[in-house]
Design a protein around this motif. Structure first.
Motif, PDB file in Angstrom:
ATOM      1  N   GLY A  33       0.791  -1.236   0.000  1.00 56.28           N
ATOM      2  CA  GLY A  33       0.000   0.000   0.000  1.00 56.28           C
ATOM      3  C   GLY A  33       0.818   1.279   0.000  1.00 56.28           C
ATOM      4  N   ALA A  34       2.120   1.179  -0.341  1.00 53.68           N
ATOM      5  CA  ALA A  34       2.979   2.361  -0.266  1.00 53.68           C
ATOM      6  C   ALA A  34       3.055   3.122  -1.590  1.00 53.68           C
ATOM      7  CB  ALA A  34       4.386   1.975   0.186  1.00 53.68           C
ATOM      8  N   GLY A 181      -9.930  13.965   7.400  1.00 53.98           N
ATOM      9  CA  GLY A 181     -10.550  12.698   7.788  1.00 53.98           C
ATOM     10  C   GLY A 181      -9.762  12.088   8.921  1.00 53.98           C
ATOM     11  N   ALA A 182     -10.266  10.991   9.436  1.00 55.60           N
ATOM     12  CA  ALA A 182      -9.614  10.327  10.572  1.00 55.60           C
ATOM     13  C   ALA A 182      -8.471   9.451  10.072  1.00 55.60           C
ATOM     14  CB  ALA A 182     -10.648   9.499  11.326  1.00 55.60           C
ATOM     15  N   TRP A 183      -7.538  10.062   9.316  1.00 57.15           N
ATOM     16  CA  TRP A 183      -6.510   9.273   8.631  1.00 57.15           C
ATOM     17  C   TRP A 183      -5.544   8.600   9.595  1.00 57.15           C
ATOM     18  CZ3 TRP A 183      -8.577   8.151   4.449  1.00 57.15           C
ATOM     19  CH2 TRP A 183      -9.291   9.090   3.693  1.00 57.15           C
ATOM     20  N   PRO A 194      -0.773   4.248   2.747  1.00 59.00           N
ATOM     21  CA  PRO A 194      -1.645   5.350   2.340  1.00 59.00           C
ATOM     22  C   PRO A 194      -2.468   5.069   1.081  1.00 59.00           C
ATOM     23  CG  PRO A 194       0.671   5.897   2.000  1.00 59.00           C
ATOM     24  CD  PRO A 194       0.637   4.660   2.818  1.00 59.00           C
ATOM     25  N   MET A 195      -1.912   4.288   0.136  1.00 54.46           N
ATOM     26  CA  MET A 195      -2.661   4.021  -1.094  1.00 54.46           C
ATOM     27  C   MET A 195      -3.883   3.148  -0.819  1.00 54.46           C
ATOM     28  SD  MET A 195      -1.192   5.668  -3.467  1.00 54.46           S
ATOM     29  CE  MET A 195       0.305   6.638  -3.512  1.00 54.46           C
ATOM     30  N   LEU A 196      -3.743   2.275   0.162  1.00 57.00           N
ATOM     31  CA  LEU A 196      -4.860   1.447   0.591  1.00 57.00           C
ATOM     32  C   LEU A 196      -5.873   2.338   1.320  1.00 57.00           C
ATOM     33  CD1 LEU A 196      -5.061  -1.605   0.279  1.00 57.00           C
ATOM     34  CD2 LEU A 196      -4.239  -1.848   2.627  1.00 57.00           C
ATOM     35  N   ALA A 197      -5.349   3.209   2.174  1.00 51.46           N
ATOM     36  CA  ALA A 197      -6.206   4.106   2.957  1.00 51.46           C
ATOM     37  C   ALA A 197      -6.993   5.040   2.038  1.00 51.46           C
ATOM     38  CB  ALA A 197      -5.358   4.922   3.933  1.00 51.46           C
ATOM     39  N   ALA A 198      -6.365   5.452   0.922  1.00 53.36           N
ATOM     40  CA  ALA A 198      -7.013   6.412   0.020  1.00 53.36           C
ATOM     41  C   ALA A 198      -8.286   5.830  -0.583  1.00 53.36           C
ATOM     42  CB  ALA A 198      -6.042   6.817  -1.085  1.00 53.36           C
ATOM     43  N   GLY A 199      -8.381   4.503  -0.617  1.00 55.49           N
ATOM     44  CA  GLY A 199      -9.531   3.870  -1.242  1.00 55.49           C
ATOM     45  C   GLY A 199     -10.665   3.545  -0.279  1.00 55.49           C
ATOM     46  N   VAL A 200     -10.531   3.914   0.979  1.00 52.99           N
ATOM     47  CA  VAL A 200     -11.582   3.519   1.935  1.00 52.99           C
ATOM     48  C   VAL A 200     -12.397   4.725   2.402  1.00 52.99           C
ATOM     49  CG1 VAL A 200     -10.122   1.645   2.781  1.00 52.99           C
ATOM     50  CG2 VAL A 200     -10.230   3.785   4.079  1.00 52.99           C
ATOM     51  N   LEU A 205     -14.642   2.865   8.173  1.00 55.32           N
ATOM     52  CA  LEU A 205     -13.595   1.929   8.578  1.00 55.32           C
ATOM     53  C   LEU A 205     -13.289   2.050  10.070  1.00 55.32           C
ATOM     54  CD1 LEU A 205     -10.497   0.736   6.798  1.00 55.32           C
ATOM     55  CD2 LEU A 205     -10.130   1.883   8.960  1.00 55.32           C
ATOM     56  N   VAL A 206     -13.183   3.280  10.547  1.00 56.75           N
ATOM     57  CA  VAL A 206     -12.874   3.491  11.964  1.00 56.75           C
ATOM     58  C   VAL A 206     -14.002   2.934  12.831  1.00 56.75           C
ATOM     59  CG1 VAL A 206     -12.514   5.257  13.740  1.00 56.75           C
ATOM     60  CG2 VAL A 206     -11.358   5.450  11.526  1.00 56.75           C
ATOM     61  N   GLN A 207     -15.235   3.144  12.372  1.00 53.81           N
ATOM     62  CA  GLN A 207     -16.398   2.640  13.099  1.00 53.81           C
ATOM     63  C   GLN A 207     -16.365   1.099  13.187  1.00 53.81           C
ATOM     64  OE1 GLN A 207     -18.684   4.231  14.770  1.00 53.81           O
ATOM     65  NE2 GLN A 207     -19.750   2.315  15.263  1.00 53.81           N
ATOM     66  N   THR A 208     -16.102   0.456  12.041  1.00 56.12           N
ATOM     67  CA  THR A 208     -16.027  -1.010  12.018  1.00 56.12           C
ATOM     68  C   THR A 208     -14.882  -1.507  12.911  1.00 56.12           C
ATOM     69  OG1 THR A 208     -16.842  -0.989   9.747  1.00 56.12           O
ATOM     70  CG2 THR A 208     -15.830  -3.026  10.495  1.00 56.12           C
TER      71      THR A 208
END
Ligand SMILES: [Zn+2]
Length: 325
Positions: A33-34, A181-183, A194-200, A205-208
């Protein structure tokens, strides 16, 4: 926007291209994911851009086609649906495409991501293209575990290493490209990806993740129904839940190590675990193995629920009497 942690790599490629020293094949070895695929597609824009002096310009038709995933001279091989492998038929199509004349009279580009998902036959088929690359061809392989590729392929590629960015760089880039956002919390769950995070969807996600951690506490305390929890997780967001499970276990293991209980437990073993009414480090590692095994076989969803249920039960099984084997 070029991620700050990739600026050296883009500069190196741009210099090679400007000096007519662009390699035929690149192997981008990335931390998960980099941004390996991002860099691969950037290299595609570099050689396909029609404004050679300032390539990749980002505004010419070629650049925009690449960004939209629609350039006729760019072929991208990815995993198809749930498959865990890139197959020989896909590689044959790519090789055929690369052997054709470029639509735009310049480069033909192939990007394989993740290249470590090429199965043995597919890798062999790709080797033929690597051995005799047509002129003005760029083949980019993106892999997190290049050691899975045959040495004959590795030796024909120029390697580029993409490391995981510092947390601050990743957060700054996510804010710039995705907005506030809650990054931090997202990266706590996903790791420095971050590349994985950019797609969510950050909030979801934080809630789950919170809900999953709460359910794990309850499972460990024996106050929840493992069947219901397992069924719910198997149905919704199973990969994310497993990642959260893994994080939760890793954190518990770290706590134990910090408390210096590792040695004590090895020595005092059963007494300690029985007295503390808590999982000992060995049990935690066993459950962690189970979680990782399930993560790697998620494409076979047949017994996902049962496997999850068994792992949750093991969390609640405390002390020597409670361990079921
Ligand atoms: Zn351009």
């Amino acid at each position: 926007m070029t991620p700050s942690w990739l600026s050296n790599e883009t500069a190196t490629l741009a210099a090679a291209y400007a000096a007519d020293r662009m390699p035929h094949a690149l192997l981008i070895h990335e931390a998960p994911g980099a941004g390996g695929e991002w860099l691969g597609l950037w290299a595609a824009r570099l050689v396909l851009c029609t404004q050679r002096e300032r390539a990749p310009c980002g505004v010419c038709l070629s650049c925009r086609w690449v960004l939209a995933g629609q350039h006729p001279d760019l072929t991208t091989l990815r995993l198809i649906e749930e498959s865990q492998q890139i197959r020989i038929e896909q590689v044959r199509e790519l090789s055929e495409e690369l052997s054709l004349t470029s639509h735009q009279g310049s480069y033909k580009v192939g990007v394989v991501s993740p290249a470590d998902a090429l199965n043995r036959f597919a890798a062999n088929a790709l080797l033929k293209t690597l051995e005799e690359p047509p002129a003005r061809t760029l083949l980019v392989l993106v892999a997190t575990q290049p050691s899975r590729l045959p040495p004959t392929i590795l030796s024909r590629c120029q390697r580029i290493r993409v490391r995981a960015p510092a947390r601050s760089e990743a957060v700054a880039w996510l804010q710039a490209t995705r907005g506030a956002g809650a990054w931090e919390a997202v990266l706590d769950v996903l790791g420095e990806a971050p590349m994985l995070a950019a797609g969510v969807d950050a909030e979801a996600l934080v809630q789950t993740a919170r809900e999953t951690a709460q359910a794990l506490e309850e499972a460990a305390a024996g106050t929840s129904d493992p069947v219901a929890t397992a069924e719910k997780w198997a149905r919704s967001e199973a990969p994310l839940r497993l990642r959260c499970f893994e994080n939760w276990l890793t954190e518990r293991i770290r706590e134990r190590v910090r408390q210096g209980s590792l040695l004590t437990e090895v020595r005092a073993g059963t007494h300690l675990s029985a007295r503390r009414a808590d999982l000992n480090i060995r049990q935690l590692f066993e459950v962690l193995d189970g979680v990782r095994e399930l993560k790697s076989s998620l494409d076979a969803p047949l017994n996902r629920g049962l496997a999850l249920e068994s792992l949750l039960r093991r969390l609640a099984a405390r002390g020597p009497a409670g361990i079921t084997r």
